[in-house]
Motif scaffolding. Structure first.
Motif, PDB file in Angstrom:
ATOM      1  N   LEU A 188      84.907  32.054  22.402  1.00 53.64           N
ATOM      2  CA  LEU A 188      84.506  30.730  22.593  1.00 53.64           C
ATOM      3  C   LEU A 188      84.254  30.279  23.978  1.00 53.64           C
ATOM      4  N   HIS A 189      84.767  30.707  24.851  1.00 53.28           N
ATOM      5  CA  HIS A 189      84.375  30.370  26.299  1.00 53.28           C
ATOM      6  C   HIS A 189      83.095  30.795  26.688  1.00 53.28           C
ATOM      7  N   ASN A 190      82.550  32.022  26.403  1.00 54.04           N
ATOM      8  CA  ASN A 190      81.404  32.471  26.665  1.00 54.04           C
ATOM      9  C   ASN A 190      80.253  31.850  25.874  1.00 54.04           C
ATOM     10  N   LYS A 191      80.778  31.359  24.716  1.00 52.80           N
ATOM     11  CA  LYS A 191      79.695  30.646  23.665  1.00 52.80           C
ATOM     12  C   LYS A 191      79.487  29.270  24.384  1.00 52.80           C
ATOM     13  N   LYS A 192      80.389  28.674  24.782  1.00 49.87           N
ATOM     14  CA  LYS A 192      80.194  27.604  25.525  1.00 49.87           C
ATOM     15  C   LYS A 192      79.379  27.591  26.862  1.00 49.87           C
ATOM     16  N   GLU A 193      79.728  28.385  27.606  1.00 53.04           N
ATOM     17  CA  GLU A 193      79.052  28.835  28.925  1.00 53.04           C
ATOM     18  C   GLU A 193      77.555  29.174  28.752  1.00 53.04           C
ATOM     19  N   ALA A 194      77.394  29.915  27.583  1.00 53.28           N
ATOM     20  CA  ALA A 194      75.907  30.188  27.395  1.00 53.28           C
ATOM     21  C   ALA A 194      74.965  29.046  26.925  1.00 53.28           C
ATOM     22  N   ILE A 195      75.656  28.225  26.181  1.00 53.78           N
ATOM     23  CA  ILE A 195      75.223  26.776  25.434  1.00 53.78           C
ATOM     24  C   ILE A 195      74.813  25.743  26.843  1.00 53.78           C
ATOM     25  N   GLU A 196      75.687  25.918  27.660  1.00 51.71           N
ATOM     26  CA  GLU A 196      75.510  24.907  29.062  1.00 51.71           C
ATOM     27  C   GLU A 196      74.155  25.693  29.633  1.00 51.71           C
ATOM     28  N   MET A 197      74.157  26.894  30.054  1.00 53.34           N
ATOM     29  CA  MET A 197      72.839  27.320  30.889  1.00 53.34           C
ATOM     30  C   MET A 197      71.774  27.105  29.817  1.00 53.34           C
ATOM     31  N   LEU A 198      71.876  27.327  28.792  1.00 50.40           N
ATOM     32  CA  LEU A 198      70.433  27.077  28.082  1.00 50.40           C
ATOM     33  C   LEU A 198      70.172  25.519  28.121  1.00 50.40           C
ATOM     34  N   ASP A 199      71.185  24.872  27.841  1.00 52.03           N
ATOM     35  CA  ASP A 199      70.695  23.138  28.075  1.00 52.03           C
ATOM     36  C   ASP A 199      70.346  22.849  29.345  1.00 52.03           C
ATOM     37  N   TYR A 200      70.915  23.378  30.200  1.00 43.51           N
ATOM     38  CA  TYR A 200      70.171  23.009  31.652  1.00 43.51           C
ATOM     39  C   TYR A 200      68.918  23.404  31.793  1.00 43.51           C
ATOM     40  N   VAL A 201      68.464  24.641  31.420  1.00 37.16           N
ATOM     41  CA  VAL A 201      66.921  25.213  31.635  1.00 37.16           C
ATOM     42  C   VAL A 201      66.275  24.483  30.839  1.00 37.16           C
ATOM     43  N   HIS A 202      66.636  24.141  29.567  1.00 37.21           N
ATOM     44  CA  HIS A 202      65.700  23.139  28.698  1.00 37.21           C
ATOM     45  C   HIS A 202      65.335  21.777  29.070  1.00 37.21           C
ATOM     46  N   SER A 203      66.457  21.404  29.970  1.00 33.26           N
ATOM     47  CA  SER A 203      66.343  19.859  30.529  1.00 33.26           C
ATOM     48  C   SER A 203      65.655  19.934  31.754  1.00 33.26           C
ATOM     49  N   ASN A 204      65.368  20.937  32.491  1.00 33.14           N
ATOM     50  CA  ASN A 204      64.811  21.021  33.823  1.00 33.14           C
ATOM     51  C   ASN A 204      63.814  21.979  33.689  1.00 33.14           C
ATOM     52  N   TYR A 205      63.255  22.618  32.703  1.00 27.39           N
ATOM     53  CA  TYR A 205      62.309  23.681  32.884  1.00 27.39           C
ATOM     54  C   TYR A 205      60.819  23.336  33.282  1.00 27.39           C
ATOM     55  N   ALA A 206      60.538  22.183  33.204  1.00 22.00           N
ATOM     56  CA  ALA A 206      59.141  21.730  33.660  1.00 22.00           C
ATOM     57  C   ALA A 206      59.055  21.319  35.121  1.00 22.00           C
ATOM     58  N   GLN A 207      60.271  21.163  36.016  1.00 23.27           N
ATOM     59  CA  GLN A 207      60.433  21.193  37.194  1.00 23.27           C
ATOM     60  C   GLN A 207      60.326  22.462  37.858  1.00 23.27           C
ATOM     61  N   GLU A 208      60.287  22.521  39.145  1.00 23.85           N
ATOM     62  CA  GLU A 208      60.436  23.793  39.976  1.00 23.85           C
ATOM     63  C   GLU A 208      61.793  24.359  39.879  1.00 23.85           C
ATOM     64  N   LEU A 209      61.878  25.390  39.277  1.00 26.86           N
ATOM     65  CA  LEU A 209      63.390  25.856  39.198  1.00 26.86           C
ATOM     66  C   LEU A 209      63.594  27.311  39.602  1.00 26.86           C
ATOM     67  N   SER A 210      64.339  27.436  40.455  1.00 23.01           N
ATOM     68  CA  SER A 210      64.468  28.888  41.037  1.00 23.01           C
ATOM     69  C   SER A 210      65.902  29.353  40.604  1.00 23.01           C
ATOM     70  N   LEU A 211      65.867  30.667  40.390  1.00 18.40           N
ATOM     71  CA  LEU A 211      67.237  31.316  39.999  1.00 18.40           C
ATOM     72  C   LEU A 211      68.416  30.884  41.041  1.00 18.40           C
ATOM     73  N   GLN A 212      67.876  30.659  42.240  1.00 22.15           N
ATOM     74  CA  GLN A 212      69.134  30.086  43.343  1.00 22.15           C
ATOM     75  C   GLN A 212      69.356  28.509  42.987  1.00 22.15           C
ATOM     76  N   ASP A 213      68.426  27.975  42.507  1.00 19.55           N
ATOM     77  CA  ASP A 213      68.693  26.558  41.990  1.00 19.55           C
ATOM     78  C   ASP A 213      69.808  26.444  40.885  1.00 19.55           C
ATOM     79  N   VAL A 214      69.650  27.136  39.875  1.00 17.37           N
ATOM     80  CA  VAL A 214      70.345  27.296  38.643  1.00 17.37           C
ATOM     81  C   VAL A 214      71.757  27.843  38.895  1.00 17.37           C
TER      82      VAL A 214
END
Length: 262
Positions: free
Chosen positions: A154-180
């Motif tokens: 469950l912890h991994n599932k929650k963390e995966a969702i958080e990563m995905l939601d962050y990328v989806h919310s910010n994909y249109a901006q300049e977004l580097s691996l280091q930023d995320v």
């Protein structure tokens, strides 16, 4: 319940279509008749041909459509999380196995066909019949298709969702691996390993694919310039957008727009 035929599938999901990783609270089951696809759940890939996809609640997944045959059909069933939770209190501790479902796909498809027939009928009492068939499906899943162990913590599932939601919310901006990585308080290396473990692809490839997925609709359903679409969806330049689009769809965005709208 949703149903699509061959023409509708080709209009919305051209061959080699990539639907990027996403999640939802609902339990999703789809029958792909005359369709070849690859379902990705984390690092696990599952080939589907004339069978069912099964997506557990809050499970991060993506799908690639490989081939659509003549007279293909797709039937999608979404079971509301609230409905399942209200009727089965332990639902969050249950996971269903797609391989077990496809082992019994003939029997399960019979119930789906009955549901579709009732749903499309003029019977004034069809809602009662449809509800009874939905419960029959759920009973089928619980009795024949439960996983013995939930494959992702469950912890991994929650963390995966958080990563995905962050990328989806910010994909249109300049977004580097280091930023995320900084946002999640991880090193680049640690974040990269986690991202690949959860989503089955690299951060860079996923970000590019998601930008392309979002831009696709504007290419075929708007009159916006290719430059504006490129800028709107976070590509570093219009040249890189055209290159990525052409690699995926084998034509430039403008040519693709003309051909698909003719």
């Amino acid at each position: 319940i949703m149903k699509a035929n061959e023409r509708e599938l080709l209009d919305y999901f051209p061959n080699e279509t990539f639907i990027p990783a996403h999640w939802h609270r609902s339990l999703e089951i789809a029958y792909l008749g005359g369709i070849e696809a690859v379902l990705q759940v984390g690092e696990k890939q599952i080939d589907i041909q004339d069978g069912f996809t099964l997506i557990n609640s809050k499970e991060v997944h993506s799908i690639i459509g490989k081939r659509i045959e003549k007279n293909a059909q797709c039937i999608i069933l979404l079971f509301s999380y609230d409905f399942l939770k209200n009727n089965f209190e332990q639902f969050d501790q249950v996971s269903f196995d797609i391989m077990k479902l496809n082992k019994h796909k003939i029997d399960f498809k019979k119930i789906v066909d009955k549901l579709l027939c009732s749903y499309e009928s003029n019977d004034p009492y069809k809602n009662m019949k449809c509800n009874s068939l939905l419960f029959e499906m759920i009973h089928f899943l619980f009795s024949k298709c439960q996983e013995e162990e939930i494959s992702i913590q469950l912890h991994n599932k929650k963390e995966a969702i958080e990563m995905l939601d962050y990328v989806h919310s910010n994909y249109a901006q300049e977004l580097s691996l280091q930023d995320v990585a900084n946002y999640f308080h991880m090193s680049k290396e640690h974040f990269s390993r986690k991202f690949h473990e959860y989503l089955g692809t690299t951060f860079k490839d996923y970000l590019c694919s998601y930008r392309l997925y979002q831009a696709y609709d504007d290419v075929i359903h708007s009159d916006e310039s290719i430059q504006d679409i490129s800028d709107k969806h976070g590509f570093t330049s219009v040249k890189s957008f055209i290159q990525f689009f052409s690699r995926k769809y084998h034509e430039t965005p403008l040519k693709y727009r003309k051909n698909i709208n003719n």
